[in-house]
Structure formats: C-alpha cells, structure tokens
Design a protein around this motif. Structure first.
Motif, mmCIF file in Angstrom:
data_model
loop_
_atom_site.group_PDB
_atom_site.id
_atom_site.type_symbol
_atom_site.label_atom_id
_atom_site.label_comp_id
_atom_site.label_asym_id
_atom_site.label_seq_id
_atom_site.Cartn_x
_atom_site.Cartn_y
_atom_site.Cartn_z
ATOM 1 N N THR A 185 89.839 27.838 32.703
ATOM 2 C CA THR A 185 90.293 27.757 34.076
ATOM 3 C C THR A 185 90.183 29.131 34.722
ATOM 4 O O THR A 185 90.571 30.124 34.141
ATOM 5 C CB THR A 185 91.749 27.263 34.128
ATOM 6 N N THR A 186 89.674 29.172 35.938
ATOM 7 C CA THR A 186 89.494 30.451 36.619
ATOM 8 C C THR A 186 90.819 30.978 37.158
ATOM 9 O O THR A 186 91.780 30.220 37.341
ATOM 10 C CB THR A 186 88.506 30.304 37.787
ATOM 11 N N ILE A 187 90.841 32.256 37.443
ATOM 12 C CA ILE A 187 92.024 32.898 38.015
ATOM 13 C C ILE A 187 92.367 32.231 39.353
ATOM 14 O O ILE A 187 93.535 32.022 39.669
ATOM 15 C CB ILE A 187 91.780 34.408 38.216
ATOM 16 N N GLY A 195 95.915 30.365 40.338
ATOM 17 C CA GLY A 195 96.710 30.819 41.474
ATOM 18 C C GLY A 195 97.029 29.707 42.451
ATOM 19 O O GLY A 195 97.701 29.933 43.459
ATOM 20 N N ASP A 196 96.576 28.491 42.160
ATOM 21 C CA ASP A 196 96.814 27.342 43.021
ATOM 22 C C ASP A 196 98.062 26.598 42.562
ATOM 23 O O ASP A 196 98.165 26.200 41.400
ATOM 24 C CB ASP A 196 95.595 26.419 42.984
ATOM 25 N N LYS A 197 99.003 26.404 43.484
ATOM 26 C CA LYS A 197 100.243 25.698 43.144
ATOM 27 C C LYS A 197 99.963 24.294 42.621
ATOM 28 O O LYS A 197 100.637 23.822 41.702
ATOM 29 C CB LYS A 197 101.158 25.624 44.367
ATOM 30 N N GLY A 198 98.966 23.636 43.162
ATOM 31 C CA GLY A 198 98.634 22.273 42.751
ATOM 32 C C GLY A 198 98.275 22.169 41.284
ATOM 33 O O GLY A 198 98.608 21.187 40.615
ATOM 34 N N ARG A 251 100.575 19.775 38.815
ATOM 35 C CA ARG A 251 100.037 18.691 37.980
ATOM 36 C C ARG A 251 100.503 18.850 36.535
ATOM 37 O O ARG A 251 100.868 17.872 35.880
ATOM 38 C CB ARG A 251 98.505 18.672 38.046
ATOM 39 N N LYS A 252 100.516 20.067 36.034
ATOM 40 C CA LYS A 252 100.994 20.304 34.661
ATOM 41 C C LYS A 252 102.489 20.026 34.547
ATOM 42 O O LYS A 252 102.941 19.391 33.600
ATOM 43 C CB LYS A 252 100.726 21.753 34.252
ATOM 44 N N VAL A 264 101.945 33.967 39.042
ATOM 45 C CA VAL A 264 103.404 33.830 38.884
ATOM 46 C C VAL A 264 104.000 33.160 40.124
ATOM 47 O O VAL A 264 104.863 32.281 40.012
ATOM 48 C CB VAL A 264 104.061 35.206 38.619
ATOM 49 N N ALA A 265 103.519 33.524 41.301
ATOM 50 C CA ALA A 265 104.008 32.917 42.544
ATOM 51 C C ALA A 265 103.682 31.423 42.574
ATOM 52 O O ALA A 265 104.528 30.608 42.945
ATOM 53 C CB ALA A 265 103.396 33.615 43.754
ATOM 54 N N ALA A 266 102.473 31.061 42.170
ATOM 55 C CA ALA A 266 102.080 29.650 42.147
ATOM 56 C C ALA A 266 102.944 28.867 41.157
ATOM 57 O O ALA A 266 103.357 27.733 41.440
ATOM 58 C CB ALA A 266 100.603 29.522 41.790
ATOM 59 N N ILE A 267 103.228 29.456 40.007
ATOM 60 C CA ILE A 267 104.086 28.818 39.003
ATOM 61 C C ILE A 267 105.480 28.586 39.585
ATOM 62 O O ILE A 267 106.047 27.505 39.463
ATOM 63 C CB ILE A 267 104.156 29.664 37.719
ATOM 64 N N TYR A 268 106.016 29.597 40.232
ATOM 65 C CA TYR A 268 107.358 29.488 40.813
ATOM 66 C C TYR A 268 107.413 28.400 41.878
ATOM 67 O O TYR A 268 108.338 27.581 41.898
ATOM 68 C CB TYR A 268 107.778 30.839 41.398
#
Length: 71
Positions: A7-9, A13-16, A20-21, A49-53
């Motif tokens: 998976t690319t960076i 960095g995508d919240k989606g 999904r995970k 990290v922002a996308a994960i949050y």
C-alpha cells in the motif's frame, strides 16, 4: 502484513483506507487494539496518524449508533 507493505503512503494517508480496516472491529476493545497497532507501525508519518485518528473517531460514532457492518 504483505498487503500493507504494498500500500502506498498516499493510500495510508486516506481516512477511508483505515475506516474500511476498522469496520472489522465489532467492539471498542478490538478497535483500540487495531488503532494502537496501526499507530505503532506508522507513528513517524503525521498524515497517516491523522487519517488513523479520524477513522477511529468515525468508527466509534458508528458503533455508538449501532452500525457494525461494512457499508
């Protein structure tokens, strides 16, 4: 995980991607473990990290509303 290595960076960095995970989590304990693991692996990249949050927050809201299935 091989899938995540490919998976690319930009995708990470995508919240989606993370939402999904995280929708695989059916309770808050599982979600917290998944988020902790993701943060441990990607803590050096602020955008990821922002996308994960953001995905974690959305998944928590979905759980509060009783939505447990992928949509």
């Amino acid at each position: 995980m091989l899938t995540e290595e490919k998976t690319t960076i930009e995708e990470l960095g995508d919240k989606g991607h993370w939402l999904r995970k995280f929708r695989k989590a059916k309770n808050l304990n599982t979600l917290q473990l998944m988020v902790s693991n993701a943060i441990d692996r990607h803590h050096a990249t602020p955008a990821i990290v922002a996308a994960i949050y953001l995905a974690e927050c959305q998944r928590e809201r979905e759980m509060e509303q009783g939505r447990y299935l992928d949509r």
